[in-house]
Write an enzyme that holds these catalytic residues in place. Structure first.
Site, PDB file in Angstrom:
ATOM      1  N   GLU A   1      11.558   2.241  14.640  1.00 31.21           N
ATOM      2  CA  GLU A   1      10.642   3.299  14.207  1.00 31.21           C
ATOM      3  C   GLU A   1       9.371   3.220  15.031  1.00 31.21           C
ATOM      4  O   GLU A   1       9.242   2.376  15.918  1.00 31.21           O
ATOM      5  CB  GLU A   1      10.343   3.171  12.714  1.00 31.21           C
TER       6      GLU A   1
ATOM      7  N   TYR B   1       0.830  -1.203   0.000  1.00 26.79           N
ATOM      8  CA  TYR B   1       0.000   0.000   0.000  1.00 26.79           C
ATOM      9  C   TYR B   1       0.863   1.251   0.000  1.00 26.79           C
ATOM     10  O   TYR B   1       2.063   1.202   0.251  1.00 26.79           O
ATOM     11  CB  TYR B   1      -0.971   0.005   1.179  1.00 26.79           C
TER      12      TYR B   1
ATOM     13  N   LYS C   1       6.564  -1.750   1.810  1.00 26.89           N
ATOM     14  CA  LYS C   1       5.364  -1.217   2.475  1.00 26.89           C
ATOM     15  C   LYS C   1       4.188  -2.168   2.265  1.00 26.89           C
ATOM     16  O   LYS C   1       3.287  -1.934   1.449  1.00 26.89           O
ATOM     17  CB  LYS C   1       5.040   0.194   1.970  1.00 26.89           C
TER      18      LYS C   1
ATOM     19  N   LEU D   1      11.002   1.287   7.236  1.00 24.26           N
ATOM     20  CA  LEU D   1      10.435   1.750   5.979  1.00 24.26           C
ATOM     21  C   LEU D   1      11.228   2.955   5.495  1.00 24.26           C
ATOM     22  O   LEU D   1      11.626   3.809   6.290  1.00 24.26           O
ATOM     23  CB  LEU D   1       8.971   2.134   6.179  1.00 24.26           C
TER      24      LEU D   1
ATOM     25  N   ARG E   1      -6.711 -20.963  -2.555  1.00 23.57           N
ATOM     26  CA  ARG E   1      -5.740 -20.839  -1.474  1.00 23.57           C
ATOM     27  C   ARG E   1      -4.579 -21.815  -1.655  1.00 23.57           C
ATOM     28  O   ARG E   1      -4.753 -23.031  -1.686  1.00 23.57           O
ATOM     29  CB  ARG E   1      -6.408 -21.072  -0.121  1.00 23.57           C
TER      30      ARG E   1
ATOM     31  N   ARG F   1       8.373   4.749  -4.440  1.00 28.27           N
ATOM     32  CA  ARG F   1       8.401   3.706  -3.422  1.00 28.27           C
ATOM     33  C   ARG F   1       7.421   2.579  -3.768  1.00 28.27           C
ATOM     34  O   ARG F   1       7.693   1.392  -3.524  1.00 28.27           O
ATOM     35  CB  ARG F   1       8.089   4.280  -2.043  1.00 28.27           C
TER      36      ARG F   1
END
Length: 284
Positions: A179, A33, A147, A204, A100, A52
Site C-alpha cells: 500500500e 487512531y 491502525k 490496513l 515504564r 474498525r
C-alpha cells in the site's frame, strides 16, 4: 482561533490539552487512531470508522472509556465547538499512563484524545495532475491491519519519496505492492479491470477501499482482489489511492515514469465522483 480538543472527558483549548510523559502511547506507541472526514459539518463513513476502531481496540486489548453512542456525540460536539465545515477529525486512544515497563499495566486508565483539522478535502490541488509515487521497501511491522500510531517508517518513506521528487511512496514486499504510506493502492489494467490487494494483515483494512469496491460493482466496473507487482502498476492504464483524507486520488507517475498517458484516468475520476456523491448523501 485555537482549536478545542477533547481529552478524557474534558473540552480544552489545544494549548491546555496535556498528556502524561508516562503515557504508553508516548513511550511505546501503544495506541491506535482513526480519521473521519467532515463535509458540510457532517461525518463521512462514520459507521465504518467506528467498526474498525472497535476491531483495533479488540486486537490490542484496549479499553474505550466511553460508550459507542457517547463517542458519536463527542464527534458531533467537536464539530460544533470548532465550527468545522470541512476537514478531518483525528481520534487517538492509548493504553494510558503507567511507569515504564514492557508488560502492560493491570488496570490501565486509557487516554482518549480527539482533535480537528480544518482543510479542503474535496478540492485537492493534486487532483488536476495526479500524484507521483516512488517505490520503496515495506519495512513496517506485520500487523498493518491494526491502525496503530506506529507511523515512523511510513513517515520516513514519505520523506524519502519527497527527496526523490515524488509525492508519496508505494511500499513493496516480496515482489508485490502492499500500500501507500497512508493509503490503499489500486490499479486499473488495460481491459478496464480494477485490481487491489486482498485484505490481510499486510495492509490496513481501508474504509474508503471497501466503499470504492462496492461502488465499482454497482457501476459495472469489474475488479479483482489480488496482489499486483510494481511492473503491473507501471504498465497499468490507470492507478490511484484511496483513504479518508484523499477519497479517490489519481496516481499518474511511478518512479518517474508515467502511468498510462500520464494524466488522471477516466475510471479513477468516475470513481471519485461516485464516492463523493454517495458519501455526502449518506453523511450523518
Amino acid at each position: 482561533m485555537s482549536r478545542i480538543v477533547y481529552l478524557n472527558g474534558e473540552w480544552l483549548p489545544e494549548a491546555e490539552a496535556k498528556v502524561s510523559v508516562f503515557d504508553r502511547g508516548f513511550l511505546f506507541a501503544d495506541a491506535i487512531y482513526e480519521v473521519t472526514g467532515v463535509i458540510d459539518g457532517k461525518l463521512l463513513e462514520y459507521e465504518g470508522h467506528a467498526a474498525r476502531l472497535k476491531r483495533s481496540i479488540t486486537e490490542l486489548g484496549l479499553n474505550l472509556p466511553i460508550s459507542a453512542s457517547e463517542l458519536l456525540e463527542v464527534h458531533r460536539e467537536i464539530i460544533r465547538r470548532n465550527e468545522l465545515k470541512e476537514g478531518l477529525i483525528y481520534l487517538q486512544l492509548s493504553r494510558g499512563p503507567a511507569d515504564r515497563d514492557f508488560a502492560f499495566p493491570k488496570d490501565p486508565t486509557p487516554t482518549l484524545v480527539l482533535f480537528t483539522q480544518a482543510k479542503s478535502v474535496i478540492e485537492n490541488p493534486k487532483l488536476a495532475t495526479g500524484l507521483s509515487v516512488a517505490l520503496l521497501p515495506d519495512w513496517r511491522w506485520e500487523r498493518r491491519d491494526i491502525k496503530t500510531v506506529q507511523l515512523l517508517y511510513p513517515s520516513m518513506a514519505k520523506m524519502q519519496s519527497m527527496e526523490k521528487g515524488a509525492d508519496d511512496a508505494w511500499l513493496v514486499e516480496d515482489g508485490f505492492v502492499t500500500e501507500a504510506s497512508s493509503a490503499t493502492a489500486h490499479i486499473i489494467d488495460k481491459t478496464g479491470r480494477l485490481i487491489t490487494r486482498p485484505l490481510s494483515n499486510a495492509i490496513l483494512h481501508g474504509i474508503t477501499r471497501a466503499s470504492v469496491l462496492d461502488l465499482a460493482e454497482k457501476a459495472g466496473i469489474p475488479y479483482d482482489e489480488r496482489a499486483f507487482t510494481p511492473d503491473e502498476a507501471m504498465n497499468a492504464a490507470e492507478a490511484f489511492i484511496t483513504s479518508a483524507t484523499n477519497f479517490v486520488m489519481p496516481v499518474t507517475r511511478i518512479d518517474g515514469e508515467p502511468v498510462g498517458d500520464g494524466k488522471p484516468g477516466t475510471l479513477t475520476l468516475k470513481l471519485r465522483e461516485l464516492y463523493i456523491a454517495d458519501k455526502i448523501a449518506s453523511a450523518i
